[in-house]
Design a protein around this motif. Structure first.
Motif, PDB file in Angstrom:
ATOM      1  N   LYS A   1     -13.410   4.676  -5.907  1.00 57.04           N
ATOM      2  CA  LYS A   1     -12.175   4.357  -6.240  1.00 57.04           C
ATOM      3  C   LYS A   1     -11.864   2.941  -6.862  1.00 57.04           C
ATOM      4  O   LYS A   1     -12.427   1.864  -6.323  1.00 57.04           O
ATOM      5  N   ILE A   2     -10.957   3.135  -7.792  1.00 57.76           N
ATOM      6  CA  ILE A   2     -10.597   1.610  -8.709  1.00 57.76           C
ATOM      7  C   ILE A   2      -9.118   1.830  -9.102  1.00 57.76           C
ATOM      8  O   ILE A   2      -8.698   2.812  -9.309  1.00 57.76           O
ATOM      9  N   GLY A   3      -8.631   0.576  -8.703  1.00 56.59           N
ATOM     10  CA  GLY A   3      -7.202   0.527  -8.909  1.00 56.59           C
ATOM     11  C   GLY A   3      -6.882  -0.524  -9.923  1.00 56.59           C
ATOM     12  O   GLY A   3      -7.398  -1.345 -10.217  1.00 56.59           O
ATOM     13  N   PHE A   4      -5.702  -0.290 -10.628  1.00 55.77           N
ATOM     14  CA  PHE A   4      -5.089  -0.916 -11.701  1.00 55.77           C
ATOM     15  C   PHE A   4      -3.794  -1.407 -11.384  1.00 55.77           C
ATOM     16  O   PHE A   4      -3.022  -0.565 -11.054  1.00 55.77           O
TER      17      PHE A   4
ATOM     18  N   ILE B   1     -15.234   8.823 -10.611  1.00 56.27           N
ATOM     19  CA  ILE B   1     -14.465   7.719  -9.858  1.00 56.27           C
ATOM     20  C   ILE B   1     -13.037   7.994 -10.004  1.00 56.27           C
ATOM     21  O   ILE B   1     -12.455   8.372 -10.986  1.00 56.27           O
ATOM     22  N   THR B   2     -12.431   7.869  -8.756  1.00 57.20           N
ATOM     23  CA  THR B   2     -10.901   8.038  -8.637  1.00 57.20           C
ATOM     24  C   THR B   2     -10.233   6.884  -8.964  1.00 57.20           C
ATOM     25  O   THR B   2     -10.559   5.458  -8.662  1.00 57.20           O
TER      26      THR B   2
ATOM     27  N   LYS C   1      -8.503   0.656  -0.238  1.00 58.90           N
ATOM     28  CA  LYS C   1      -9.740   0.994  -0.280  1.00 58.90           C
ATOM     29  C   LYS C   1     -10.538   1.082  -1.492  1.00 58.90           C
ATOM     30  O   LYS C   1     -11.616   1.807  -1.748  1.00 58.90           O
ATOM     31  N   CYS C   2      -9.906   0.477  -2.632  1.00 57.12           N
ATOM     32  CA  CYS C   2     -10.377   0.128  -3.825  1.00 57.12           C
ATOM     33  C   CYS C   2     -11.796  -0.744  -3.794  1.00 57.12           C
ATOM     34  O   CYS C   2     -11.608  -1.692  -3.121  1.00 57.12           O
TER      35      CYS C   2
ATOM     36  N   PHE D   1      -3.528  -6.912   2.176  1.00 55.57           N
ATOM     37  CA  PHE D   1      -4.075  -5.776   2.766  1.00 55.57           C
ATOM     38  C   PHE D   1      -5.338  -5.202   1.880  1.00 55.57           C
ATOM     39  O   PHE D   1      -5.949  -4.254   2.247  1.00 55.57           O
ATOM     40  N   ALA D   2      -5.767  -5.796   0.599  1.00 56.32           N
ATOM     41  CA  ALA D   2      -7.030  -5.309   0.210  1.00 56.32           C
ATOM     42  C   ALA D   2      -7.985  -5.505   1.120  1.00 56.32           C
ATOM     43  O   ALA D   2      -8.483  -6.607   1.698  1.00 56.32           O
ATOM     44  N   GLY D   3      -8.949  -4.529   1.242  1.00 54.21           N
ATOM     45  CA  GLY D   3     -10.128  -4.521   2.161  1.00 54.21           C
ATOM     46  C   GLY D   3     -11.108  -5.705   1.808  1.00 54.21           C
ATOM     47  O   GLY D   3     -11.297  -6.186   0.682  1.00 54.21           O
TER      48      GLY D   3
END
Length: 196
Positions: free
Chosen positions: A4-7, A28-29, A62-63, A85-87
């Motif tokens: 998982k990747i976030g932008f 990849i999500t 969870k990214c 909150f970033a893991g």
């Protein structure tokens, strides 16, 4: 490969990175936050992202990677948000053309060991997600500026990932990056903008 990747920001650069990842790694999500709901809707319609958010939520926790793709001054605001909150397994990166300010903000924080500054040396005269392309990174230099605390294994992993997207990576400290890009990239714009 990450699951998982976030932008944070889905304009020309963020959108192009997302489109490139989706083209090469469709499994990849990808999720994104942007205040431009039209950009999010279009990215969802194109299946580039699985979900768009008008606010940063725990969905980003969870990214494996989070790309900060907003203007340099805005990235600082989002960093504070993400640190809550970033893991622990989340690598945070940015795409700003100036690295000193964001490295100063990150230094000594909990984010520092997993922060890698980034600068894809590419772009367009156009802006916005609608002009993003899945080939903007192809053969473009992509400079990475880890902090002095960033684990070497994390840097290698992220460099390998960026290289797999078709970019040519270089790892520099942020001061060297800013000195070099000021001379090579920014300085030529000054005489070009002076009226003749």
């Amino acid at each position: 490969m990450p699951d998982k990747i976030g932008f944070i920001g889905l304009g020309l650069i963020g959108g192009s990175i997302a489109k490139t990842i989706h083209r090469i790694y469709p499994e990849i999500t990808l999720i994104a936050h942007d205040l431009n709901t039209d950009a999010l809707a279009l990215a969802e319609e194109e299946s580039v992202i699985s979900q768009g958010f008008s606010e940063i939520t725990d969905d980003f926790a969870k990214c494996r990677y989070i790309f900060l793709c907003t203007p340099v001054q805005k990235n600082a605001e989002f960093l504070a948000n993400l640190s809550d909150f970033a893991g622990e397994n989340c690598i945070i990166t940015d795409v700003g053309s100036v690295k000193g300010s964001i490295h100063t903000l990150v230094s000594g924080t909990a984010i520092a060991p997993r922060f890698i500054g980034g600068h894809p040396m590419t772009g367009s005269e156009k802006s916005g997600y609608e002009h993003a392309t899945p080939y903007l990174l192809e053969n473009a230099y992509y400079i990475l500026t880890p902090t002095s605390e960033t684990d070497a294994g994390i840097v290698r992993e992220f460099e390998d990932f960026i290289r797999s997207l078709g970019a040519i990576t270089m790892v520099l400290d942020y001061e060297s990056h800013d000195f070099i890009t000021a001379g090579i990239s920014h300085l030529p714009h000054i005489p070009a903008s002076v009226p003749s």
